[in-house]
Design a protein around this motif. Structure first.
Motif, PDB file in Angstrom:
ATOM      1  N   SER A 117      30.881  15.172 -14.604  1.00 56.71           N
ATOM      2  CA  SER A 117      29.801  15.401 -13.657  1.00 56.71           C
ATOM      3  C   SER A 117      30.348  15.383 -12.234  1.00 56.71           C
ATOM      4  O   SER A 117      31.548  15.273 -12.005  1.00 56.71           O
ATOM      5  CB  SER A 117      28.726  14.321 -13.811  1.00 56.71           C
ATOM      6  N   THR A 118      29.431  15.462 -11.271  1.00 55.01           N
ATOM      7  CA  THR A 118      29.826  15.425  -9.858  1.00 55.01           C
ATOM      8  C   THR A 118      29.704  14.026  -9.261  1.00 55.01           C
ATOM      9  O   THR A 118      29.792  13.869  -8.050  1.00 55.01           O
ATOM     10  CB  THR A 118      28.950  16.392  -9.044  1.00 55.01           C
ATOM     11  N   CYS A 119      29.507  13.004 -10.110  1.00 60.69           N
ATOM     12  CA  CYS A 119      29.413  11.649  -9.565  1.00 60.69           C
ATOM     13  C   CYS A 119      30.744  11.266  -8.930  1.00 60.69           C
ATOM     14  O   CYS A 119      31.791  11.839  -9.236  1.00 60.69           O
ATOM     15  CB  CYS A 119      29.012  10.647 -10.655  1.00 60.69           C
ATOM     16  N   SER A 120      30.714  10.302  -8.034  1.00 55.28           N
ATOM     17  CA  SER A 120      31.919   9.932  -7.302  1.00 55.28           C
ATOM     18  C   SER A 120      32.939   9.277  -8.223  1.00 55.28           C
ATOM     19  O   SER A 120      32.586   8.549  -9.147  1.00 55.28           O
ATOM     20  CB  SER A 120      31.575   8.992  -6.145  1.00 55.28           C
ATOM     21  N   GLY A 121      34.197   9.567  -7.974  1.00 55.92           N
ATOM     22  CA  GLY A 121      35.269   8.994  -8.775  1.00 55.92           C
ATOM     23  C   GLY A 121      36.532   8.853  -7.951  1.00 55.92           C
ATOM     24  O   GLY A 121      36.815   9.680  -7.076  1.00 55.92           O
ATOM     25  N   GLU A 169      37.912   5.286 -11.683  1.00 53.04           N
ATOM     26  CA  GLU A 169      36.652   4.567 -11.534  1.00 53.04           C
ATOM     27  C   GLU A 169      35.556   5.552 -11.146  1.00 53.04           C
ATOM     28  O   GLU A 169      35.697   6.300 -10.184  1.00 53.04           O
ATOM     29  CB  GLU A 169      36.767   3.482 -10.462  1.00 53.04           C
ATOM     30  N   LEU A 170      34.469   5.529 -11.882  1.00 50.13           N
ATOM     31  CA  LEU A 170      33.350   6.447 -11.651  1.00 50.13           C
ATOM     32  C   LEU A 170      32.100   5.660 -11.297  1.00 50.13           C
ATOM     33  O   LEU A 170      31.813   4.628 -11.916  1.00 50.13           O
ATOM     34  CB  LEU A 170      33.091   7.279 -12.902  1.00 50.13           C
ATOM     35  N   THR A 171      31.362   6.150 -10.313  1.00 47.98           N
ATOM     36  CA  THR A 171      30.108   5.518  -9.901  1.00 47.98           C
ATOM     37  C   THR A 171      29.018   6.577  -9.885  1.00 47.98           C
ATOM     38  O   THR A 171      29.119   7.585  -9.185  1.00 47.98           O
ATOM     39  CB  THR A 171      30.229   4.880  -8.511  1.00 47.98           C
ATOM     40  N   ASP A 172      27.976   6.348 -10.668  1.00 52.29           N
ATOM     41  CA  ASP A 172      26.877   7.298 -10.802  1.00 52.29           C
ATOM     42  C   ASP A 172      25.687   6.811  -9.989  1.00 52.29           C
ATOM     43  O   ASP A 172      25.137   5.741 -10.257  1.00 52.29           O
ATOM     44  CB  ASP A 172      26.508   7.427 -12.285  1.00 52.29           C
ATOM     45  N   VAL A 173      25.265   7.589  -9.009  1.00 55.16           N
ATOM     46  CA  VAL A 173      24.147   7.236  -8.128  1.00 55.16           C
ATOM     47  C   VAL A 173      23.020   8.235  -8.336  1.00 55.16           C
ATOM     48  O   VAL A 173      23.243   9.449  -8.400  1.00 55.16           O
ATOM     49  CB  VAL A 173      24.598   7.241  -6.645  1.00 55.16           C
ATOM     50  N   ALA A 174      21.815   7.741  -8.450  1.00 49.13           N
ATOM     51  CA  ALA A 174      20.661   8.621  -8.644  1.00 49.13           C
ATOM     52  C   ALA A 174      20.546   9.609  -7.487  1.00 49.13           C
ATOM     53  O   ALA A 174      20.705   9.227  -6.321  1.00 49.13           O
ATOM     54  CB  ALA A 174      19.382   7.792  -8.760  1.00 49.13           C
ATOM     55  N   PRO A 175      20.255  10.878  -7.776  1.00 49.80           N
ATOM     56  CA  PRO A 175      20.168  11.889  -6.716  1.00 49.80           C
ATOM     57  C   PRO A 175      18.829  11.914  -5.991  1.00 49.80           C
ATOM     58  O   PRO A 175      18.574  12.810  -5.192  1.00 49.80           O
ATOM     59  CB  PRO A 175      20.388  13.191  -7.493  1.00 49.80           C
ATOM     60  N   VAL A 176      17.962  10.953  -6.280  1.00 45.85           N
ATOM     61  CA  VAL A 176      16.677  10.835  -5.587  1.00 45.85           C
ATOM     62  C   VAL A 176      16.571   9.434  -4.993  1.00 45.85           C
ATOM     63  O   VAL A 176      17.259   8.514  -5.431  1.00 45.85           O
ATOM     64  CB  VAL A 176      15.488  11.094  -6.542  1.00 45.85           C
ATOM     65  N   ALA A 232      15.461   5.947  -4.662  1.00 50.14           N
ATOM     66  CA  ALA A 232      14.894   5.002  -5.620  1.00 50.14           C
ATOM     67  C   ALA A 232      15.466   3.624  -5.355  1.00 50.14           C
ATOM     68  O   ALA A 232      16.584   3.498  -4.842  1.00 50.14           O
ATOM     69  CB  ALA A 232      15.204   5.435  -7.053  1.00 50.14           C
ATOM     70  N   PRO A 233      14.745   2.571  -5.690  1.00 47.14           N
ATOM     71  CA  PRO A 233      15.313   1.224  -5.577  1.00 47.14           C
ATOM     72  C   PRO A 233      16.503   1.085  -6.521  1.00 47.14           C
ATOM     73  O   PRO A 233      16.462   1.557  -7.657  1.00 47.14           O
ATOM     74  CB  PRO A 233      14.145   0.320  -6.027  1.00 47.14           C
ATOM     75  N   ASP A 234      17.569   0.457  -6.051  1.00 46.22           N
ATOM     76  CA  ASP A 234      18.762   0.238  -6.883  1.00 46.22           C
ATOM     77  C   ASP A 234      19.252   1.564  -7.451  1.00 46.22           C
ATOM     78  O   ASP A 234      19.156   1.822  -8.661  1.00 46.22           O
ATOM     79  CB  ASP A 234      18.472  -0.749  -8.016  1.00 46.22           C
ATOM     80  N   ARG A 235      19.805   2.400  -6.598  1.00 46.46           N
ATOM     81  CA  ARG A 235      20.120   3.776  -6.984  1.00 46.46           C
ATOM     82  C   ARG A 235      21.340   3.921  -7.889  1.00 46.46           C
ATOM     83  O   ARG A 235      21.534   4.983  -8.490  1.00 46.46           O
ATOM     84  CB  ARG A 235      20.320   4.638  -5.732  1.00 46.46           C
ATOM     85  N   ILE A 236      22.172   2.899  -7.974  1.00 41.72           N
ATOM     86  CA  ILE A 236      23.348   3.017  -8.844  1.00 41.72           C
ATOM     87  C   ILE A 236      22.901   2.972 -10.296  1.00 41.72           C
ATOM     88  O   ILE A 236      22.347   1.985 -10.771  1.00 41.72           O
ATOM     89  CB  ILE A 236      24.372   1.905  -8.552  1.00 41.72           C
ATOM     90  N   ARG A 237      23.151   4.053 -11.019  1.00 42.41           N
ATOM     91  CA  ARG A 237      22.710   4.166 -12.410  1.00 42.41           C
ATOM     92  C   ARG A 237      23.778   3.713 -13.398  1.00 42.41           C
ATOM     93  O   ARG A 237      23.460   3.404 -14.548  1.00 42.41           O
ATOM     94  CB  ARG A 237      22.315   5.609 -12.724  1.00 42.41           C
ATOM     95  N   GLY A 238      25.013   3.703 -12.970  1.00 40.71           N
ATOM     96  CA  GLY A 238      26.046   3.299 -13.910  1.00 40.71           C
ATOM     97  C   GLY A 238      27.437   3.415 -13.332  1.00 40.71           C
ATOM     98  O   GLY A 238      27.656   4.036 -12.282  1.00 40.71           O
ATOM     99  N   ARG A 239      28.366   2.800 -14.031  1.00 39.54           N
ATOM    100  CA  ARG A 239      29.781   2.876 -13.682  1.00 39.54           C
ATOM    101  C   ARG A 239      30.592   3.042 -14.967  1.00 39.54           C
ATOM    102  O   ARG A 239      30.175   2.609 -16.039  1.00 39.54           O
ATOM    103  CB  ARG A 239      30.239   1.626 -12.927  1.00 39.54           C
ATOM    104  N   ALA A 240      31.739   3.667 -14.829  1.00 38.92           N
ATOM    105  CA  ALA A 240      32.640   3.805 -15.968  1.00 38.92           C
ATOM    106  C   ALA A 240      34.078   3.694 -15.471  1.00 38.92           C
ATOM    107  O   ALA A 240      34.377   4.014 -14.309  1.00 38.92           O
ATOM    108  CB  ALA A 240      32.417   5.143 -16.675  1.00 38.92           C
ATOM    109  N   TRP A 241      34.932   3.213 -16.359  1.00 45.03           N
ATOM    110  CA  TRP A 241      36.350   3.050 -16.048  1.00 45.03           C
ATOM    111  C   TRP A 241      37.164   3.691 -17.171  1.00 45.03           C
ATOM    112  O   TRP A 241      37.002   3.335 -18.335  1.00 45.03           O
ATOM    113  CB  TRP A 241      36.717   1.576 -15.935  1.00 45.03           C
ATOM    114  N   VAL A 242      38.001   4.643 -16.798  1.00 47.78           N
ATOM    115  CA  VAL A 242      38.878   5.311 -17.757  1.00 47.78           C
ATOM    116  C   VAL A 242      40.310   4.938 -17.396  1.00 47.78           C
ATOM    117  O   VAL A 242      40.827   5.350 -16.350  1.00 47.78           O
ATOM    118  CB  VAL A 242      38.688   6.838 -17.721  1.00 47.78           C
ATOM    119  N   SER A 243      40.936   4.148 -18.247  1.00 47.15           N
ATOM    120  CA  SER A 243      42.279   3.634 -17.971  1.00 47.15           C
ATOM    121  C   SER A 243      43.309   4.367 -18.822  1.00 47.15           C
ATOM    122  O   SER A 243      43.017   4.782 -19.950  1.00 47.15           O
ATOM    123  CB  SER A 243      42.353   2.133 -18.276  1.00 47.15           C
ATOM    124  N   GLY A 244      44.502   4.510 -18.267  1.00 40.60           N
ATOM    125  CA  GLY A 244      45.559   5.164 -19.025  1.00 40.60           C
ATOM    126  C   GLY A 244      46.831   5.294 -18.220  1.00 40.60           C
ATOM    127  O   GLY A 244      47.125   4.448 -17.353  1.00 40.60           O
TER     128      GLY A 244
END
Length: 232
Positions: free
Chosen positions: A14-18, A73-80, A82-94
């Motif tokens: 996706s286009t979420c920040s990473g 490191e990925l940070t998913d922020v709601a595009p509208v 909203a309270p507490d806009r961070i929807r999720g995070r993910a970590w891909v290690s390697g």
């Protein structure tokens, strides 16, 4: 519900920040660790495009045959709004290496061989097996989610708020007790909204579609059915 592997794969593509986290990068500016593009290869490796002079490229080049540990490191922020806009995070290690011949002049493609994956989002948190990550596919609505959520918020605000009639006792005294309903997340299985009641309390509600949708056309039909149910 989407599997943890599917959710993580969707975030990566996706286009979420990473940003990359690498040893010895303390002096680098944050923007120098953000890839210009991200893709996933056939074997589940993650390809990251950087300017040829970016610090991660120099680090991978100097490492040569040595294994260079890295974490995307990925940070998913709601595009509208909203309270507490961070929807999720993910970590891909390697382990990070250069992938010659895969980028235009002035750019370098880096290859992240995936060893561990972890996701923490609206569905919950947990590890993802690298083989499951490689086999997963991103949600078919991912490329359109931002535009769709913003359209729902701007053009269908009253209809979205009307979904509170489907919440029953969870809405407290009924639909009138819910002051605000924001479309928060959308995938092939359904719509998630964030509600704010008269006392300022927040809670999420999930509305599943009758069946998973495959494209935007199927989504339109599913949303129409959902809004009709709220009005009946």
């Amino acid at each position: 519900m989407p599997s943890a592997a599917e959710r993580t794969r969707t975030l990566v593509q996706s286009t979420c920040s990473g940003a990359l986290v690498l040893p010895g990068m303390d002096g680098a500016r944050p923007d120098q660790l953000v890839p210009e593009a991200r893709t996933v290869g056939a074997d589940g490796e993650v390809f990251l495009l950087f300017p040829a002079d970016a610090p991660p490229v120099r680090a991978a080049t100097h490492a040569q045959d040595d294994e260079l540990p890295a974490v995307l490191e990925l940070t998913d922020v709601a595009p509208v709004s909203a309270p507490d806009r961070i929807r999720g995070r993910a970590w891909v290690s390697g382990w990070l290496t250069c992938a010659p011949g895969m980028a235009e002049p002035g750019r370098t493609m880096l290859r992240l061989e995936v060893g561990e994956v972890y996701v923490d989002d609206l569905w919950g948190d947990g590890s993802v097996d690298p083989d499951d990550f490689a086999a997963a596919r991103p949600d078919p609505l991912a490329d359109y989610e931002t535009e769709l959520l913003q359209h729902l918020a701007a053009a269908h605000g009253e209809q979205v708020r009307g979904l509170s009639t489907l919440l029953g006792r969870r809405a407290g005294e009924g639909a009138a007790a819910v002051r605000r309903v924001v479309p928060l997340a959308l995938d092939r299985f359904g719509l998630r909204v964030r509600c704010v009641d008269a006392a300022g309390r927040r809670f999420d509600a999930r509305f599943d579609f009758p069946e998973p949708v495959r494209d935007v056309h199927g989504l339109r039909r599913a949303m129409h059915t959902l809004f009709e149910a709220a009005q009946s």
